[in-house]
Design a protein around this motif. Structure first.
Motif, PDB file in Angstrom:
ATOM      1  N   MET A   1       0.768  -1.195   0.095  1.00  0.00           N
ATOM      2  CA  MET A   1      -0.037  -0.135   0.039  1.00  0.00           C
ATOM      3  C   MET A   1       0.963   1.212  -0.077  1.00  0.00           C
ATOM      4  O   MET A   1       1.949   1.265   0.685  1.00  0.00           O
ATOM      5  N   ARG A   2       0.531   2.128  -0.934  1.00  0.00           N
ATOM      6  CA  ARG A   2       1.413   3.433  -0.996  1.00  0.00           C
ATOM      7  C   ARG A   2       0.651   4.442  -0.052  1.00  0.00           C
ATOM      8  O   ARG A   2      -0.557   4.665  -0.273  1.00  0.00           O
ATOM      9  N   ILE A   3       1.138   5.149   0.925  1.00  0.00           N
ATOM     10  CA  ILE A   3       0.492   6.105   2.041  1.00  0.00           C
ATOM     11  C   ILE A   3       1.267   7.135   1.824  1.00  0.00           C
ATOM     12  O   ILE A   3       2.331   7.359   2.112  1.00  0.00           O
ATOM     13  N   LEU A   4       0.467   8.345   1.712  1.00  0.00           N
ATOM     14  CA  LEU A   4       0.725   9.741   1.762  1.00  0.00           C
ATOM     15  C   LEU A   4       0.435  10.202   3.398  1.00  0.00           C
ATOM     16  O   LEU A   4      -0.617  10.021   3.676  1.00  0.00           O
ATOM     17  N   ALA A   5       1.558  10.562   3.847  1.00  0.00           N
ATOM     18  CA  ALA A   5       1.481  10.773   5.547  1.00  0.00           C
ATOM     19  C   ALA A   5       1.898  12.282   5.600  1.00  0.00           C
ATOM     20  O   ALA A   5       2.846  12.843   5.549  1.00  0.00           O
ATOM     21  N   ALA A   6       1.316  12.991   6.835  1.00  0.00           N
ATOM     22  CA  ALA A   6       1.485  14.108   7.300  1.00  0.00           C
ATOM     23  C   ALA A   6       1.550  14.163   8.786  1.00  0.00           C
ATOM     24  O   ALA A   6       0.900  13.237   9.384  1.00  0.00           O
ATOM     25  N   GLY A   7       2.438  15.093   9.462  1.00  0.00           N
ATOM     26  CA  GLY A   7       2.528  14.793  10.933  1.00  0.00           C
ATOM     27  C   GLY A   7       3.311  13.696  11.498  1.00  0.00           C
ATOM     28  O   GLY A   7       2.979  13.137  12.397  1.00  0.00           O
ATOM     29  N   GLY A  24       5.447  -3.519   5.034  1.00  0.00           N
ATOM     30  CA  GLY A  24       5.562  -3.554   3.831  1.00  0.00           C
ATOM     31  C   GLY A  24       5.025  -2.355   2.927  1.00  0.00           C
ATOM     32  O   GLY A  24       4.974  -2.511   1.782  1.00  0.00           O
ATOM     33  N   ASP A  25       4.347  -1.352   3.619  1.00  0.00           N
ATOM     34  CA  ASP A  25       3.856  -0.410   2.969  1.00  0.00           C
ATOM     35  C   ASP A  25       4.601   0.655   2.750  1.00  0.00           C
ATOM     36  O   ASP A  25       5.925   0.810   3.278  1.00  0.00           O
ATOM     37  N   GLU A  26       4.590   1.448   1.734  1.00  0.00           N
ATOM     38  CA  GLU A  26       5.429   2.631   1.423  1.00  0.00           C
ATOM     39  C   GLU A  26       4.900   3.617   2.005  1.00  0.00           C
ATOM     40  O   GLU A  26       3.789   4.202   1.515  1.00  0.00           O
ATOM     41  N   VAL A  27       5.516   4.640   2.765  1.00  0.00           N
ATOM     42  CA  VAL A  27       5.329   5.636   3.414  1.00  0.00           C
ATOM     43  C   VAL A  27       5.771   7.109   2.768  1.00  0.00           C
ATOM     44  O   VAL A  27       7.101   7.123   2.653  1.00  0.00           O
ATOM     45  N   VAL A  28       5.163   7.951   2.047  1.00  0.00           N
ATOM     46  CA  VAL A  28       5.663   9.089   1.520  1.00  0.00           C
ATOM     47  C   VAL A  28       5.102  10.368   2.578  1.00  0.00           C
ATOM     48  O   VAL A  28       3.996  10.306   2.954  1.00  0.00           O
ATOM     49  N   ARG A  29       6.418  11.133   3.160  1.00  0.00           N
ATOM     50  CA  ARG A  29       6.012  12.101   3.915  1.00  0.00           C
ATOM     51  C   ARG A  29       5.660  13.345   3.623  1.00  0.00           C
ATOM     52  O   ARG A  29       6.498  13.736   2.643  1.00  0.00           O
ATOM     53  N   SER A  39      11.143   9.877  -0.863  1.00  0.00           N
ATOM     54  CA  SER A  39      10.150   9.491   0.143  1.00  0.00           C
ATOM     55  C   SER A  39       9.453  10.794   0.892  1.00  0.00           C
ATOM     56  O   SER A  39       8.903  10.514   1.870  1.00  0.00           O
ATOM     57  N   GLU A  40       9.826  12.125   0.522  1.00  0.00           N
ATOM     58  CA  GLU A  40       9.254  13.111   1.104  1.00  0.00           C
ATOM     59  C   GLU A  40       8.645  14.166   0.038  1.00  0.00           C
ATOM     60  O   GLU A  40       9.350  14.291  -1.185  1.00  0.00           O
ATOM     61  N   ILE A  41       7.709  14.972   0.254  1.00  0.00           N
ATOM     62  CA  ILE A  41       7.096  15.843  -0.595  1.00  0.00           C
ATOM     63  C   ILE A  41       6.780  17.064   0.100  1.00  0.00           C
ATOM     64  O   ILE A  41       6.207  17.177   1.255  1.00  0.00           O
ATOM     65  N   GLN A  42       7.033  18.417  -0.292  1.00  0.00           N
ATOM     66  CA  GLN A  42       6.884  19.416   0.444  1.00  0.00           C
ATOM     67  C   GLN A  42       5.458  20.033   0.063  1.00  0.00           C
ATOM     68  O   GLN A  42       4.811  19.865  -1.071  1.00  0.00           O
TER      69      GLN A  42
END
Length: 305
Positions: A1-7, A24-29, A39-42
């Motif tokens: 699962m691809r997860i976009l995460a804040a905080g 096994g999840d992909e976490v993009v902060r 792995s980070e997006i502004q």
């Protein structure tokens, strides 16, 4: 699962990102500073700015963003920060999600909230259908949760995580209490009769993963343990685990002098129960306070189930 995460830079977010990656999840902060890798997006939630392409290929969004509630005195400025940091981040995510084509929207938005929603419930047990209270944090929770509505109206599954008091030696409720208790200076707050809706860190992490995976669950969810205790019982149990006395009493007046308006939250009684989680069959690893404190104080590895 691809997860976009804040905080995800705080106590809970850091641990959650770790255990999601472990399973096994992909976490993009989402970060406010320039990104340090793929792995980070502004983004800029205070300005309502998030590039919609950040949601490309995302299966779910998790938002835990918000200024600390108990780490500063509640000046008018800090109260504005508490509210704005939560509402701005949530509104930015929800509007961006709603603005996507239906086929491009993530399947779920798990958005932080808090048991502060309920205000002071006294001795009355409450589940997710209880109305909001009338204190400052209850009002914050009202507008915070309302900010998710664009995503919900767009057909996205929205889960509002009404988190209680997570127990772990590295942060949350326990960390600031360990030193005074170890010095024998711990004690109950006020009368000690106020109910405390605690949850072990292990169970909090497992519950979030459970809610991430359960496509049939939406709306408010109390992320708390099944057996809230009064502050006096919590004080006795923590002192016993640390093999220290806890005979002192921190009077309510003293708390108000020390903490100002926030003292009212520390003395508030919240007998909050995990109605949705229990009906959905979630199994708590630490269903009672003694087992939760054993886990927290012995640094038992936390997992997401």
């Amino acid at each position: 699962m691809r997860i976009l995460a804040a905080g995800m830079s705080g106590f809970l977010g850091t641990r959650l990102a770790d255990v999601l990656r472990e399973r096994g999840d992909e976490v993009v902060r989402l970060v406010r500073r320039p990104p340090r890798g793929a792995s980070e997006i502004q983004w800029s939630p205070s300005a309502g700015e998030l590039d919609p392409t950040a949601l490309a290929g995302v299966d779910a969004v998790i938002n835990l963003a918000g200024a600390g509630v108990g780490d500063k005195r509640w000046t008018d400025e800090h109260k504005r920060a508490i509210r704005a940091s939560r509402v701005d981040s949530t509104a930015t995510l929800a509007r961006t999600i709603a603005g996507l084509a239906p086929a491009d929207r993530p399947g779920a938005l798990l958005n932080a909230s808090a048991v502060g929603w309920y205000g002071d419930t006294g001795d009355t047990p409450v589940t997710e259908d209880a109305p909001a209270g009338d204190a400052f944090l209850a009002d914050v929770c009202r507008v915070w949760e309302a900010a998710t509505r664009p995503a919900e109206d767009a057909g996205v599954r929205v889960v509002r995580l009404r988190t209680g008091l997570p127990l772990d030696r590295a942060g949350g409720l326990l960390k600031p209490q360990l030193l005074p208790f170890r010095l024998g200076a711990g004690g109950r707050l006020g009368s000690g009769r106020q109910w405390m809706p605690w949850i072990s860190l292990t169970d909090w992490l497992s519950a979030v993963a459970f809610l991430l995976d359960r496509s049939d669950l939406a709306g408010p969810v109390n992320v708390v343990g099944p057996a809230p205790v009064r502050n006096a019982e919590f004080t006795r149990e923590l002192a016993a685990r640390l093999h220290r006395p806890a005979v002192l009493v921190v009077p309510g007046l003293g708390l108000r002098v020390l903490l100002g308006e926030f003292a009212g939250e520390a003395l508030r009684s919240q007998r909050v129960l995990p109605g949705v989680l229990q009906r959905a069959g979630f199994e708590f690893a630490h269903p009672d306070l003694p087992s939760a404190l054993r886990s927290a104080l012995h640094a038992e590895p936390a997992t997401a189930g």
